[in-house]
Design a protein around this motif. Structure first.
Motif, PDB file in Angstrom:
ATOM      1  N   VAL A  89       0.845  -1.209   0.000  1.00  0.00           N
ATOM      2  CA  VAL A  89       0.000   0.000   0.000  1.00  0.00           C
ATOM      3  C   VAL A  89       0.878   1.257   0.000  1.00  0.00           C
ATOM      4  CG1 VAL A  89      -1.693   1.338   1.332  1.00  0.00           C
ATOM      5  CG2 VAL A  89      -1.998  -1.135   1.021  1.00  0.00           C
ATOM      6  N   LEU A  90       1.915   1.260   0.811  1.00  0.00           N
ATOM      7  CA  LEU A  90       2.829   2.405   0.855  1.00  0.00           C
ATOM      8  C   LEU A  90       3.487   2.638  -0.507  1.00  0.00           C
ATOM      9  CD1 LEU A  90       4.360   4.609   2.428  1.00  0.00           C
ATOM     10  CD2 LEU A  90       6.058   2.852   2.986  1.00  0.00           C
ATOM     11  N   ILE A  91       3.971   1.582  -1.116  1.00  0.00           N
ATOM     12  CA  ILE A  91       4.607   1.701  -2.437  1.00  0.00           C
ATOM     13  C   ILE A  91       3.587   2.174  -3.466  1.00  0.00           C
ATOM     14  CG2 ILE A  91       5.694   0.409  -4.326  1.00  0.00           C
ATOM     15  CD1 ILE A  91       6.943  -1.402  -2.121  1.00  0.00           C
ATOM     16  N   PHE A  92       2.365   1.640  -3.407  1.00  0.00           N
ATOM     17  CA  PHE A  92       1.321   2.054  -4.347  1.00  0.00           C
ATOM     18  C   PHE A  92       1.022   3.541  -4.210  1.00  0.00           C
ATOM     19  CE2 PHE A  92      -3.053   2.998  -5.451  1.00  0.00           C
ATOM     20  CZ  PHE A  92      -3.106   2.521  -6.746  1.00  0.00           C
ATOM     21  N   VAL A  93       0.899   4.031  -2.973  1.00  0.00           N
ATOM     22  CA  VAL A  93       0.603   5.456  -2.754  1.00  0.00           C
ATOM     23  C   VAL A  93       1.700   6.315  -3.375  1.00  0.00           C
ATOM     24  CG1 VAL A  93       0.421   7.263  -0.986  1.00  0.00           C
ATOM     25  CG2 VAL A  93      -0.825   5.107  -0.704  1.00  0.00           C
ATOM     26  N   ILE A  94       2.950   5.952  -3.153  1.00  0.00           N
ATOM     27  CA  ILE A  94       4.078   6.716  -3.702  1.00  0.00           C
ATOM     28  C   ILE A  94       4.058   6.690  -5.227  1.00  0.00           C
ATOM     29  CG2 ILE A  94       6.603   6.780  -3.899  1.00  0.00           C
ATOM     30  CD1 ILE A  94       6.617   5.708  -0.944  1.00  0.00           C
ATOM     31  N   ILE A  95       3.880   5.507  -5.807  1.00  0.00           N
ATOM     32  CA  ILE A  95       3.850   5.380  -7.270  1.00  0.00           C
ATOM     33  C   ILE A  95       2.666   6.133  -7.851  1.00  0.00           C
ATOM     34  CG2 ILE A  95       3.468   3.748  -9.177  1.00  0.00           C
ATOM     35  CD1 ILE A  95       5.188   1.740  -7.602  1.00  0.00           C
ATOM     36  N   GLU A  96       1.505   5.988  -7.229  1.00  0.00           N
ATOM     37  CA  GLU A  96       0.295   6.646  -7.722  1.00  0.00           C
ATOM     38  C   GLU A  96       0.449   8.165  -7.730  1.00  0.00           C
ATOM     39  OE1 GLU A  96      -3.797   7.253  -8.829  1.00  0.00           O
ATOM     40  OE2 GLU A  96      -2.506   5.513  -8.982  1.00  0.00           O
ATOM     41  N   LEU A  97       0.980   8.712  -6.666  1.00  0.00           N
ATOM     42  CA  LEU A  97       1.157  10.164  -6.609  1.00  0.00           C
ATOM     43  C   LEU A  97       2.189  10.637  -7.635  1.00  0.00           C
ATOM     44  CD1 LEU A  97       0.978  10.713  -2.749  1.00  0.00           C
ATOM     45  CD2 LEU A  97      -0.764  11.303  -4.461  1.00  0.00           C
TER      46      LEU A  97
END
Length: 181
Positions: free
Chosen positions: A157-165
């Motif tokens: 989830v943390l990696i997804f948030v960073i990539i998404e932003l």
């Protein structure tokens, strides 16, 4: 000498398990990114074609839409088809992609529902609310399939948030996203 051999064999097993775990994490991360990106790609490729709102424009007693006009059946279908195909290409059953897309869409719809109740406009920015449910729901539901533990889910989830932003800003600059979040 026998002790060194056993140690080396165990070390090789640990390294192999670590690599397999990392590959599983990367695969589900990629599938979640595809599930969330496919609706945007479909909008760009199809323009306004097949743009039917999931909530059919209905409003709740608070006079706000249930989900908003940016949540479309076209987007849901794009997520399901793209993620199912990608899962198959990665060696998983298409059903795995279907489930990931379904849970990602459910997370996205949940965050849109909450944003509408808070009287936020469709496509308005709500950091974390926009990213966490659409990555957390599929990650939690697919834990057994991808052999994830809770720490791996939180990392995903943390990696997804960073990539998404990061991707959002890039896609906005390229004219693919309507807003830079």
């Amino acid at each position: 000498y026998r002790g060194n051999v056993d140690y080396n064999i165990n070390l090789i097993r640990v390294i192999k398990m670590s690599i397999e775990s990392s590959l599983s994490l990367l695969q589900i991360l990629l599938l979640i990114i595809i599930a969330n990106g496919a609706p945007i790609l479909a909008r760009v490729l199809l323009h306004d074609a097949f743009e039917l709102a999931v909530d059919f424009g209905r409003k709740l007693p608070d006079n706000n839409a249930i989900f908003g006009a940016s949540k479309t059946w076209r987007g849901i279908l794009a997520a399901v088809f793209a993620t199912s195909a990608a899962a198959w290409l990665l060696g998983h059953a298409p059903k795995t992609g279907l489930l990931i897309a379904t849970f990602a869409v459910a997370g996205d719809l949940a965050s849109s529902f909450i944003k509408r109740r808070l009287a936020m406009k469709p496509s308005s920015m709500a950091p974390l609310l926009d990213q966490v449910p659409e990555s957390l729901f599929p990650a939690l539901m697919m834990m057994p399939v991808f052999n994830l533990d809770l720490l791996s889910v939180l990392l995903l989830v943390l990696i997804f948030v960073i990539i998404e932003l990061a991707l959002s800003h890039t896609l906005y600059k390229w004219g693919i996203r309507k807003r830079p979040y």
